[in-house]
Design a protein around this motif. Structure first.
Motif, PDB file in Angstrom:
ATOM      1  N   LEU A  12     -34.995  12.259 -48.981  1.00  0.00           N
ATOM      2  CA  LEU A  12     -34.909  10.837 -49.339  1.00  0.00           C
ATOM      3  C   LEU A  12     -36.327  10.270 -49.359  1.00  0.00           C
ATOM      4  N   THR A  13     -36.677   9.553 -50.431  1.00  0.00           N
ATOM      5  CA  THR A  13     -38.014   8.957 -50.525  1.00  0.00           C
ATOM      6  C   THR A  13     -37.869   7.470 -50.848  1.00  0.00           C
ATOM      7  N   PRO A  14     -37.521   6.659 -49.870  1.00  0.00           N
ATOM      8  CA  PRO A  14     -37.315   5.244 -50.186  1.00  0.00           C
ATOM      9  C   PRO A  14     -38.626   4.545 -50.549  1.00  0.00           C
ATOM     10  N   VAL A  15     -38.795   4.259 -51.820  1.00  0.00           N
ATOM     11  CA  VAL A  15     -39.964   3.513 -52.286  1.00  0.00           C
ATOM     12  C   VAL A  15     -39.449   2.186 -52.861  1.00  0.00           C
ATOM     13  N   LEU A  16     -38.759   2.269 -54.016  1.00  0.00           N
ATOM     14  CA  LEU A  16     -38.223   1.033 -54.596  1.00  0.00           C
ATOM     15  C   LEU A  16     -37.099   0.444 -53.750  1.00  0.00           C
ATOM     16  N   THR A  17     -36.469   1.286 -52.956  1.00  0.00           N
ATOM     17  CA  THR A  17     -35.324   0.800 -52.156  1.00  0.00           C
ATOM     18  C   THR A  17     -35.736   0.449 -50.724  1.00  0.00           C
ATOM     19  N   LYS A  18     -37.022   0.531 -50.417  1.00  0.00           N
ATOM     20  CA  LYS A  18     -37.412   0.488 -48.999  1.00  0.00           C
ATOM     21  C   LYS A  18     -37.112  -0.844 -48.301  1.00  0.00           C
ATOM     22  N   ARG A  19     -37.050  -1.948 -49.088  1.00  0.00           N
ATOM     23  CA  ARG A  19     -36.808  -3.244 -48.440  1.00  0.00           C
ATOM     24  C   ARG A  19     -35.341  -3.673 -48.462  1.00  0.00           C
ATOM     25  N   TRP A  20     -34.508  -2.897 -49.155  1.00  0.00           N
ATOM     26  CA  TRP A  20     -33.157  -3.379 -49.444  1.00  0.00           C
ATOM     27  C   TRP A  20     -32.358  -3.757 -48.197  1.00  0.00           C
ATOM     28  N   LEU A  21     -32.607  -3.054 -47.090  1.00  0.00           N
ATOM     29  CA  LEU A  21     -31.797  -3.327 -45.901  1.00  0.00           C
ATOM     30  C   LEU A  21     -32.484  -4.311 -44.948  1.00  0.00           C
ATOM     31  N   SER A  22     -33.663  -4.804 -45.306  1.00  0.00           N
ATOM     32  CA  SER A  22     -34.325  -5.792 -44.444  1.00  0.00           C
ATOM     33  C   SER A  22     -33.585  -7.117 -44.555  1.00  0.00           C
ATOM     34  N   PRO A  23     -33.470  -7.866 -43.442  1.00  0.00           N
ATOM     35  CA  PRO A  23     -32.772  -9.154 -43.523  1.00  0.00           C
ATOM     36  C   PRO A  23     -33.506 -10.086 -44.498  1.00  0.00           C
ATOM     37  N   ASP A  24     -32.751 -10.774 -45.312  1.00  0.00           N
ATOM     38  CA  ASP A  24     -33.302 -11.721 -46.293  1.00  0.00           C
ATOM     39  C   ASP A  24     -34.404 -11.090 -47.159  1.00  0.00           C
ATOM     40  N   ALA A  25     -34.180  -9.853 -47.566  1.00  0.00           N
ATOM     41  CA  ALA A  25     -35.212  -9.120 -48.321  1.00  0.00           C
ATOM     42  C   ALA A  25     -35.573  -9.838 -49.619  1.00  0.00           C
ATOM     43  N   TRP A  26     -34.696 -10.676 -50.121  1.00  0.00           N
ATOM     44  CA  TRP A  26     -34.923 -11.310 -51.423  1.00  0.00           C
ATOM     45  C   TRP A  26     -35.822 -12.538 -51.319  1.00  0.00           C
ATOM     46  N   GLN A  27     -36.145 -12.954 -50.065  1.00  0.00           N
ATOM     47  CA  GLN A  27     -36.956 -14.169 -49.932  1.00  0.00           C
ATOM     48  C   GLN A  27     -38.439 -13.819 -49.910  1.00  0.00           C
ATOM     49  N   ILE A  28     -39.229 -14.725 -50.421  1.00  0.00           N
ATOM     50  CA  ILE A  28     -40.649 -14.407 -50.594  1.00  0.00           C
ATOM     51  C   ILE A  28     -41.347 -14.149 -49.253  1.00  0.00           C
ATOM     52  N   GLY A  29     -40.909 -14.839 -48.193  1.00  0.00           N
ATOM     53  CA  GLY A  29     -41.528 -14.647 -46.878  1.00  0.00           C
ATOM     54  C   GLY A  29     -41.378 -13.202 -46.413  1.00  0.00           C
ATOM     55  N   THR A  30     -40.173 -12.663 -46.542  1.00  0.00           N
ATOM     56  CA  THR A  30     -39.919 -11.267 -46.138  1.00  0.00           C
ATOM     57  C   THR A  30     -40.730 -10.341 -47.028  1.00  0.00           C
ATOM     58  N   TYR A  31     -40.699 -10.625 -48.312  1.00  0.00           N
ATOM     59  CA  TYR A  31     -41.387  -9.752 -49.269  1.00  0.00           C
ATOM     60  C   TYR A  31     -42.885  -9.680 -48.946  1.00  0.00           C
ATOM     61  N   GLU A  32     -43.462 -10.842 -48.665  1.00  0.00           N
ATOM     62  CA  GLU A  32     -44.910 -10.849 -48.390  1.00  0.00           C
ATOM     63  C   GLU A  32     -45.238 -10.099 -47.093  1.00  0.00           C
TER      64      GLU A  32
END
Ligand SMILES: Cc1cc2nc3c(=O)[nH]c(=O)nc-3n(C[C@H](O)[C@H](O)[C@H](O)COP(=O)(O)O)c2cc1C
Ligand code: SF4
Length: 438
Positions: A12-32
């Motif tokens: 398994l090489t999570p690159v594009l999927t690496k943030r998917w399970l982080s809480p609120d991954a879609w918000q800019i704060g988490t992304y940054e």
């Protein structure tokens, strides 16, 4: 359910999927917090031509199905031509079985937005579009929210991060037609016309949106770009195979214990993917599968060890496509599955060219007859003959794709057809369904 061995889990090489399970991954704060927009800062300091070269060096190939080299495509955009340039992201994702772009846009929309900004800067586009299918309301909302968040932070709009580069990004919802995923039909639809493929040449690189130079790329392609900018071409190439570089999101569906998205280096095998997914469902044995969606010829249990990269799948007689592996067991009927796909292609055919419009119409009728127990031996020749008149003679790839499961199921599972025709298998369709055909 079986537990994957450690050596398989390590694939398994999570690159594009690496943030998917982080809480609120879609918000800019988490992304940054998770490296978000660091690649953009780096890219804006580079010359646009150097970014195109970087993408060429990485070996990134389009994730929309055809696997065209991305850097090469960007390099086709004429520079200094005085015309506006456009980037259009193909987020139509209509291929049956395919479900990698939608979760990416829902869970990590900023990775796509950041990729759009970098790619637009590289090809010198000041306007970009994400064309998303109409039914994907939730993903479209997340994307629109991400665009607003990015604007508020100065990542979009005028003079991005003081670089002098301007970009406007529009999220456009289509009405939900499979043909609008074909890049030239998509451009017609975006311009407000009925979505039908355009004659090529001229190609979108010179005559695309509003007859101007345009790059059309898949969601996964563009979302890969920030990682390449941050990690470098060599790191990207350290995953995958020599000619098919990088990680790929494989969508597993059907008769397996844990359906879902599994991101691994290109070249993993179905045997390994099934192990990662916890094995087949209890009581089911693999019988046939699609390597890349319903437009790709079926493979069988003999092909469990085929490397799932562009070359490996082609050598096995199929196409990597969108890496949508739909897995069927000994309890599934290849004739019925093919019929259901054909109903889809018949319904989605745009009608512009005769082979696809008429061929799919008639093939659906032949399948209904066979599945209602009224087929003849001649029907099998009729199916092959019809495919022969569609494949390579259609105006776009939809027609070609429709023939894939017909010819491959006849190649591997002719006996299943004969069992319906010779009365050993009970009819799956009633006379009423046959008559109700339209
Ligand atoms: C009928 C048909 C449907 C398609 N649907 C999609 C789609 O939903 N998403 C996509 O990215 N490419 C789709 N494609 C492929 C596009 O035409 C095009 O090759 C792709 O968007 C290019 O992006 P890429 O180079 O990043 O792969 C489709 C092609 C055909 C013939
Ligand atoms: S192949 Fe089918 S979808 Fe494509 S142009 Fe012809 S009729 Fe339309």
């Amino acid at each position: 359910m079986t537990t994957p061995r450690p050596e398989t889990l390590a694939k398994l090489t999570p690159v594009l999927t690496k943030r998917w399970l982080s809480p609120d991954a879609w918000q800019i704060g988490t992304y940054e917090k998770l490296d978000g927009y660091a690649a953009l800062r780096k890219a804006l300091k580079a010359h646009p031509d150097d970014l195109i070269q970087l993408v060429k060096d990485s070996g990134l190939r389009g994730r929309g199905g055809a696997g065209f080299p991305t850097g090469l495509k960007w390099g086709f955009i004429p520079q200094g031509d005085g015309k506006p340039h456009y980037l259009v992201v193909n987020a139509d994702e209509g291929e049956p079985g395919t479900c990698k772009d939608l979760p990416l846009m829902t869970h990590d929309p900023h990775s796509l937005v950041e990729g759009v900004i970098i790619a637009s800067y590289a090809i010198r586009a000041n306007r970009a579009y994400i064309y998303i299918r109409g039914e994907a309301v939730h993903a479209a909302r997340r994307l629109r929210n991400a665009v607003e968040e990015a604007k508020a932070k100065g990542y979009l709009g005028k003079n991005i991060l003081g670089s002098g580069f301007d970009l406007e990004l529009v999220v456009h919802s289509g009405a939900g037609a499979y043909i609008c995923g074909e890049e030239t039909a998509l451009l017609d639809s975006l311009e407000g016309f009925r979505g039908q493929p355009r004659l090529r040449p001229p190609f979108p690189a010179t005559h695309g949106l509003y007859a101007s130079p345009t790059v059309v790329n898949n969601v996964g392609t563009i979302a890969s770009v920030p990682y390449i900018v941050l990690g470098g071409a060599d790191w990207w190439k350290s995953m995958g195979t020599e000619k098919s570089a990088g990680p790929m999101i494989y969508s597993l569906s059907g008769r397996i214990a844990n359906p879902g998205q599994y991101e691994c280096g290109l070249g993993i095998t179905l045997r390994e993917l099934i192990e990662l997914a916890g094995g087949m469902q209890p009581g089911h044995n693999l019988r046939f599968w699609t390597p890349g969606g319903s437009s790709t010829p079926l493979l069988t249990a003999e092909h469990l060890d085929v490397p799932l990269d562009f070359e490996g799948v082609a050598a096995a007689g199929s196409i990597l496509g969108t890496t949508a592996t739909q897995i069927f067991s000994d309890q599934d009927c290849p004739v019925y599955a093919t019929y259901r796909w054909l109903e889809f292609y018949h319904h989605e055919s745009c009608g512009k060219c005769t082979p696809c419009r008429e061929g799919n119409y008639w093939m659906v009728r032949v399948y209904r007859r066979i599945l209602a127990g009224q087929g003849t031996h001649d029907d099998l020749d009729t199916l092959l003959d019809t495919c022969d008149n569609i494949l390579g003679r259609s105006f776009c790839g939809l027609g070609d794709g429709a023939t894939s499961s017909v010819t491959s199921s006849l190649k591997y599972f002719k006996q299943d057809y004969l069992d319906y025709i010779e009365g050993r298998t009970a009819p799956k369709l009633s006379d009423k369904q046959l008559v109700g055909a339209h």
